[in-house]
Design a protein around this motif. Structure first.
Motif, mmCIF file in Angstrom:
data_model
loop_
_atom_site.group_PDB
_atom_site.id
_atom_site.type_symbol
_atom_site.label_atom_id
_atom_site.label_comp_id
_atom_site.label_asym_id
_atom_site.label_seq_id
_atom_site.Cartn_x
_atom_site.Cartn_y
_atom_site.Cartn_z
ATOM 1 N N UNK A 1 0.800 -1.231 0.000
ATOM 2 C CA UNK A 1 0.000 0.000 0.000
ATOM 3 C C UNK A 1 0.829 1.275 0.000
ATOM 4 N N UNK A 2 2.115 1.171 0.306
ATOM 5 C CA UNK A 2 2.926 2.384 0.428
ATOM 6 C C UNK A 2 4.353 2.098 -0.021
ATOM 7 N N UNK A 3 5.168 3.149 0.021
ATOM 8 C CA UNK A 3 6.543 3.004 -0.429
ATOM 9 C C UNK A 3 7.347 2.040 0.414
ATOM 10 N N UNK A 4 7.030 1.982 1.700
ATOM 11 C CA UNK A 4 7.735 1.034 2.561
ATOM 12 C C UNK A 4 7.456 -0.407 2.124
ATOM 13 N N UNK A 5 6.208 -0.664 1.715
ATOM 14 C CA UNK A 5 5.865 -1.992 1.222
ATOM 15 C C UNK A 5 6.559 -2.306 -0.090
ATOM 16 N N UNK A 6 6.671 -1.299 -0.956
ATOM 17 C CA UNK A 6 7.387 -1.486 -2.215
ATOM 18 C C UNK A 6 8.856 -1.804 -1.946
ATOM 19 N N UNK A 7 9.473 -1.043 -1.051
ATOM 20 C CA UNK A 7 10.878 -1.276 -0.715
ATOM 21 C C UNK A 7 11.074 -2.682 -0.154
ATOM 22 N N UNK A 8 10.161 -3.142 0.690
ATOM 23 C CA UNK A 8 10.264 -4.491 1.253
ATOM 24 C C UNK A 8 10.200 -5.541 0.147
ATOM 25 N N UNK A 9 9.304 -5.344 -0.824
ATOM 26 C CA UNK A 9 9.180 -6.292 -1.931
ATOM 27 C C UNK A 9 10.458 -6.337 -2.758
ATOM 28 N N UNK B 1 12.004 -8.970 -5.587
ATOM 29 C CA UNK B 1 11.041 -8.669 -6.641
ATOM 30 C C UNK B 1 11.600 -7.584 -7.560
ATOM 31 N N UNK B 2 11.194 -7.652 -8.821
ATOM 32 C CA UNK B 2 11.600 -6.641 -9.793
ATOM 33 C C UNK B 2 10.739 -5.397 -9.680
ATOM 34 N N UNK B 3 9.535 -5.559 -9.141
ATOM 35 C CA UNK B 3 8.583 -4.455 -9.010
ATOM 36 C C UNK B 3 7.481 -4.887 -8.063
ATOM 37 N N UNK B 4 6.629 -3.931 -7.705
ATOM 38 C CA UNK B 4 5.471 -4.208 -6.854
ATOM 39 C C UNK B 4 4.211 -3.745 -7.572
ATOM 40 N N UNK B 5 3.146 -4.532 -7.438
ATOM 41 C CA UNK B 5 1.845 -4.166 -8.004
ATOM 42 C C UNK B 5 0.886 -3.818 -6.882
ATOM 43 N N UNK B 6 0.236 -2.643 -6.996
ATOM 44 C CA UNK B 6 -0.703 -2.160 -5.990
ATOM 45 C C UNK B 6 -2.065 -1.956 -6.628
ATOM 46 N N UNK B 7 -3.101 -2.442 -5.953
ATOM 47 C CA UNK B 7 -4.451 -2.256 -6.448
ATOM 48 C C UNK B 7 -5.288 -1.407 -5.522
ATOM 49 N N UNK B 8 -5.529 -1.914 -4.319
ATOM 50 C CA UNK B 8 -6.369 -1.208 -3.355
ATOM 51 C C UNK B 8 -5.863 0.210 -3.107
ATOM 52 N N UNK B 9 -4.559 0.409 -3.183
ATOM 53 C CA UNK B 9 -3.979 1.732 -2.940
ATOM 54 C C UNK B 9 -4.496 2.780 -3.916
ATOM 55 N N UNK B 10 -4.959 2.350 -5.108
ATOM 56 C CA UNK B 10 -5.390 3.294 -6.137
ATOM 57 C C UNK B 10 -6.909 3.497 -6.187
ATOM 58 N N UNK B 11 -7.669 2.760 -5.370
ATOM 59 C CA UNK B 11 -9.129 2.831 -5.483
ATOM 60 C C UNK B 11 -9.669 4.204 -5.113
ATOM 61 N N UNK B 12 -9.070 4.856 -4.125
ATOM 62 C CA UNK B 12 -9.567 6.170 -3.698
ATOM 63 C C UNK B 12 -9.093 7.310 -4.588
ATOM 64 N N UNK B 13 -8.279 7.019 -5.576
ATOM 65 C CA UNK B 13 -7.880 8.074 -6.518
ATOM 66 C C UNK B 13 -9.114 8.568 -7.266
ATOM 67 N N UNK B 14 -9.237 9.859 -7.514
ATOM 68 C CA UNK B 14 -10.421 10.367 -8.223
ATOM 69 C C UNK B 14 -10.548 9.798 -9.634
ATOM 70 N N UNK B 15 -9.455 9.291 -10.198
ATOM 71 C CA UNK B 15 -9.500 8.742 -11.556
ATOM 72 C C UNK B 15 -10.102 7.340 -11.613
ATOM 73 N N UNK B 16 -10.270 6.667 -10.473
ATOM 74 C CA UNK B 16 -10.845 5.321 -10.494
ATOM 75 C C UNK B 16 -12.357 5.398 -10.661
ATOM 76 N N UNK B 17 -12.955 4.274 -11.054
ATOM 77 C CA UNK B 17 -14.403 4.229 -11.281
ATOM 78 C C UNK B 17 -15.173 3.825 -10.034
ATOM 79 N N UNK B 18 -14.505 3.711 -8.891
ATOM 80 C CA UNK B 18 -15.201 3.315 -7.660
ATOM 81 C C UNK B 18 -16.309 4.315 -7.338
ATOM 82 N N UNK B 19 -17.497 3.795 -7.011
ATOM 83 C CA UNK B 19 -18.618 4.692 -6.721
ATOM 84 C C UNK B 19 -18.537 5.189 -5.270
#
Length: 351
Positions: free
Chosen positions: A221-229, A234-252
């Motif tokens: 969910x955050x940069x600390x989690x990315x650094x741990x991965x 890991x070559x990279x980290x994938x985040x989903x829930x972290x982006x749901x509250x962004x105004x660009x998401x379609x979450x109602x």
């Protein structure tokens, strides 16, 4: 051993991937993440071919940076009229609560990539920089055609056995999905035993046994989690829930309200909403559906029932039947633009 940086260097991105999140990710979200230096993504598994084309072309109009297009590669549903009828009977009290008729039959609302050459043709025509697969794998011929078109290919693994299949087929990288992840488990066979490995354990197993770049996914969910991965290999980290509250998401608004409330601390891995294991915010539908030991209809037939029920509930302002997918890190979700979030993640992780 593959250089973990080979994956991000090829795409020219920071090691931050936005999860595809079919139904939530939008062209605006994907483009904003990519423009900020990460890898944005679209999930088209729940879209028609025409809708998918429009989403891809709109994203291409909003960014000249790479982004990922994700497809569902599940086995088609095995119809079982008795099981489907029993499931609808189990849900009858909820339909009656919202004064909605119980469906007479259930439809297979999502067509698998494995059965739909039109989606394959669409990907070859639009040529997104990255194509990823969930629930299973394409044919060897399809994979080679995508690779020959210059497309970088990813697939989700929840265990070492799945990762070995992905590597053998010739994919470019693997998304290691831990049990903490929100949304659908990428299990190839939902009937098989699932060890439910955590993200950290799964990443370490794959880094040790697989000679492909590994993308860590689940609970980050955050940069600390990315650094741990990244520290786990890991070559990279994938985040989903972290982006749901962004105004660009379609979450109602209902989705956003629940994710910002104390309810975010309670997620449930359940097959009751769609017919396949998926993690989301606990609600009244899940609590009712899990009572009585009734087996849900197969995926995506069960999803047809849940979506019809949610539509009826939503008409009365009730969001207790919605699939609000979220991972175990949901209480850490932050509300900010996608551009600001990626910048924050980069700063926090020290990239």
């Amino acid at each position: 051993m593959t250089d973990p940086r080979a994956f991000t260097d090829r795409l020219g991105i920071q090691p931050i991937l936005q999860a595809p999140m079919a139904g939530v990710a939008t062209p605006q979200l994907a483009a904003a993440v990519s423009n900020a230096g990460g890898l944005g993504a679209l999930g088209i598994g729940a879209s028609s071919v025409a809708q998918a084309r429009a989403m891809i072309e709109q994203t291409q109009a909003l960014t000249d940076r790479p982004f990922n297009v994700n497809v569902f590669c599940h086995a088609p549903a095995v119809r079982d009229p008795a099981r489907e009828s029993a499931w609808l009977a189990h849900l009858r009290p909820l339909f009656e609560q919202f004064q909605a008729p119980v469906p007479a039959t259930l439809d297979e609302i999502y067509t698998s990539f494995a059965q739909d050459n039109a989606v394959f043709d669409l990907l070859l025509d639009t040529r997104p920089a990255v194509v990823s697969f969930h629930f299973g794998l394409p044919s060897a011929a399809q994979l080679q055609a995508l690779k020959q078109a210059g497309i970088c290919t990813l697939a989700t693994a929840t265990c070492l056995a799945e990762a070995l299949q992905i590597q053998q087929l010739g994919f470019d990288a693997i998304v290691a999905q831990g049990i903490e992840a929100g949304g659908h488990r990428g299990l190839f066979d939902p009937q098989a035993s699932d060890e439910q490995l955590s993200t950290s354990v799964l990443v370490r197993l794959l880094v040790k046994h697989i000679d492909l770049p590994i993308v860590a996914a689940g609970g980050i969910m955050d940069g600390q989690g990315i650094r741990a991965a990244l520290d786990l290999g890991a070559a990279a980290a994938q985040l989903g829930t972290a982006f749901i509250l962004c105004p660009e998401s379609a979450a109602n608004e209902g989705y956003r309200t629940h994710l910002k409330s104390p309810r975010a601390a309670f997620t449930r891995l359940t097959s009751t909403l769609s017919g396949r294991p998926a993690r989301g915010l606990l609600n009244s539908f899940i609590e009712h559906a899990e009572r009585g030991g009734v087996m849900p209809a197969a995926y995506p037939l069960a999803y047809d029932a849940a979506k019809q029920l949610n539509a009826a509930a939503a008409r009365s302002g009730n969001h207790e039947c919605a699939a609000h997918w979220a991972g175990q890190g949901a209480p850490l979700a932050r509300e900010m633009s996608a551009q600001a979030l990626v910048a924050t993640l980069i700063r926090e992780s020290g990239l």
